[in-house]
Design an enzyme around this catalytic site. Sequence first.
Site, PDB file in Angstrom:
ATOM      1  N   ARG A  72       0.805  -1.221   0.000  1.00 26.12           N
ATOM      2  CA  ARG A  72       0.000   0.000   0.000  1.00 26.12           C
ATOM      3  C   ARG A  72       0.838   1.272   0.000  1.00 26.12           C
ATOM      4  O   ARG A  72       0.486   2.233  -0.691  1.00 26.12           O
ATOM      5  CB  ARG A  72      -1.038  -0.029   1.131  1.00 26.12           C
ATOM      6  CG  ARG A  72      -0.536   0.168   2.507  1.00 26.12           C
ATOM      7  CD  ARG A  72      -1.423  -0.563   3.477  1.00 26.12           C
ATOM      8  NE  ARG A  72      -1.142  -1.996   3.386  1.00 26.12           N
ATOM      9  CZ  ARG A  72      -2.045  -2.941   3.499  1.00 26.12           C
ATOM     10  NH1 ARG A  72      -3.276  -2.653   3.688  1.00 26.12           N
ATOM     11  NH2 ARG A  72      -1.670  -4.199   3.420  1.00 26.12           N
ATOM     12  N   THR A  73       1.942   1.300   0.710  1.00 28.19           N
ATOM     13  CA  THR A  73       2.691   2.561   0.785  1.00 28.19           C
ATOM     14  C   THR A  73       3.296   2.927  -0.572  1.00 28.19           C
ATOM     15  O   THR A  73       3.208   4.066  -1.024  1.00 28.19           O
ATOM     16  CB  THR A  73       3.776   2.486   1.876  1.00 28.19           C
ATOM     17  OG1 THR A  73       3.163   2.099   3.101  1.00 28.19           O
ATOM     18  CG2 THR A  73       4.474   3.808   2.064  1.00 28.19           C
TER      19      THR A  73
ATOM     20  N   LYS B 170      23.725  -6.051  -6.914  1.00 23.71           N
ATOM     21  CA  LYS B 170      25.131  -6.320  -7.292  1.00 23.71           C
ATOM     22  C   LYS B 170      26.088  -5.777  -6.241  1.00 23.71           C
ATOM     23  O   LYS B 170      27.293  -5.786  -6.429  1.00 23.71           O
ATOM     24  CB  LYS B 170      25.450  -5.665  -8.642  1.00 23.71           C
ATOM     25  CG  LYS B 170      24.619  -6.164  -9.796  1.00 23.71           C
ATOM     26  CD  LYS B 170      25.046  -5.423 -11.062  1.00 23.71           C
ATOM     27  CE  LYS B 170      24.038  -5.636 -12.184  1.00 23.71           C
ATOM     28  NZ  LYS B 170      24.119  -4.581 -13.185  1.00 23.71           N
TER      29      LYS B 170
ATOM     30  N   ARG C 193      12.078   3.765   1.385  1.00 27.20           N
ATOM     31  CA  ARG C 193      11.850   2.825   2.499  1.00 27.20           C
ATOM     32  C   ARG C 193      13.096   1.960   2.637  1.00 27.20           C
ATOM     33  O   ARG C 193      13.647   1.480   1.633  1.00 27.20           O
ATOM     34  CB  ARG C 193      10.639   1.943   2.203  1.00 27.20           C
ATOM     35  CG  ARG C 193      10.485   0.826   3.214  1.00 27.20           C
ATOM     36  CD  ARG C 193       9.156   0.138   3.108  1.00 27.20           C
ATOM     37  NE  ARG C 193       8.109   0.945   3.707  1.00 27.20           N
ATOM     38  CZ  ARG C 193       6.885   0.481   3.980  1.00 27.20           C
ATOM     39  NH1 ARG C 193       6.575  -0.768   3.697  1.00 27.20           N
ATOM     40  NH2 ARG C 193       5.980   1.268   4.538  1.00 27.20           N
TER      41      ARG C 193
ATOM     42  N   HIS D 144       7.725   6.413  10.426  1.00 23.85           N
ATOM     43  CA  HIS D 144       6.935   6.256   9.197  1.00 23.85           C
ATOM     44  C   HIS D 144       5.965   7.446   9.197  1.00 23.85           C
ATOM     45  O   HIS D 144       4.782   7.305   9.465  1.00 23.85           O
ATOM     46  CB  HIS D 144       6.212   4.911   9.256  1.00 23.85           C
ATOM     47  CG  HIS D 144       5.528   4.490   7.995  1.00 23.85           C
ATOM     48  ND1 HIS D 144       5.425   5.293   6.876  1.00 23.85           N
ATOM     49  CD2 HIS D 144       4.897   3.326   7.676  1.00 23.85           C
ATOM     50  CE1 HIS D 144       4.770   4.618   5.931  1.00 23.85           C
ATOM     51  NE2 HIS D 144       4.435   3.438   6.399  1.00 23.85           N
TER      52      HIS D 144
END
Length: 320
Positions: free
Chosen positions: A61-62, A89, A111, A139
């Site tokens: 959702r975010t 990598k 995030r 958050h």
Amino acid sequence: MRDPGFPHRHLLGIEGLTPLEITHLLDLSDRYVELNRGSDKVARVLDGRTIVNLFFENSTRTRTSFELAAKRLGANVINMQVESSSVAKGETLIDTAVTLNAMHPDALCVRHPDSGAVKLLSEKVNCAVVNAGDGSHEHPTQALLDALTIRRRLGRLNGLLVAICGDVLHSRVARSNFYLLLTMGARVRVIAPRTLIPSQLESLGVEVFTDMNEGLKDADIVMMLRVQNERMRGSFIPSVREYFRFFGLDRAKLAQAKPDALIMHPGPMNRGTEIDSDVADDVQRSAIREQVELGVAVRMAVLEVLSKNNAAYKAAVGQS
Ligand code: NCD
């Protein structure tokens, strides 16, 4: 008092924001809720701007919400898939940020599983940075959308009694909510097993309970948190069955709260662990779907103010 707007280049957390700054973002978000409910959902305030979503952790959702928010403001959006990028990598967080920065984005929505990583990244780039969740730290857009949901349903934040229940120890949602709710004059209680309560919560002004029936008494808002198994090293709860029996929200425990108490959860829910489907899906009492809806409006407000602030900053220091 004069509205100070939101005089910051980044949104890294709620800690340190003033009541007026928070109110400014919520008022602007309210306007976007109306736009999103109409049929023409586009406001062209970010025409020609580029927003990059950089997610080093899973999210449904975010990430979708940030993408939709940016597109509804008319921006171009890039979603960086970290598994398929150079991070896989071995490129470091900072190298990735500096590489993206060289392409002149206007905002990065980031995030990351490590607390503090998003702030570090913000120091290496010259665009706006929005913290979309860093480890168990903050958050901020989640706390803003929670506050908007409460304010729209109950008309205020000041003086409300909010019970935040469950895995508080690992929850960035809880931490951002503590700062926001206390700053706005709400009373905050935490209800959790001892193993999931961070130390020194009381010094923030949070009341701590280990018994749901006591902690939920007279609550206006019951905010449930997901049990975050992915952040637990070792055993924090005895079993799902036992956890649900003592800390899962069901009708019987909810009866301790105010008769019209609002049920919230940031998602994703573990039904049958921290919340019973019967209460989660109660259309009268549960605001869970509304939280998702309002999240888009909050992110539109945040992207708008930060993009404007960064454009003004760059003009002032002569950067392109
Ligand atoms: C939360 C998160 O990622 O911190 N979810 C979300 O953003 N809606 C809460 C969680 O994962 O439990």
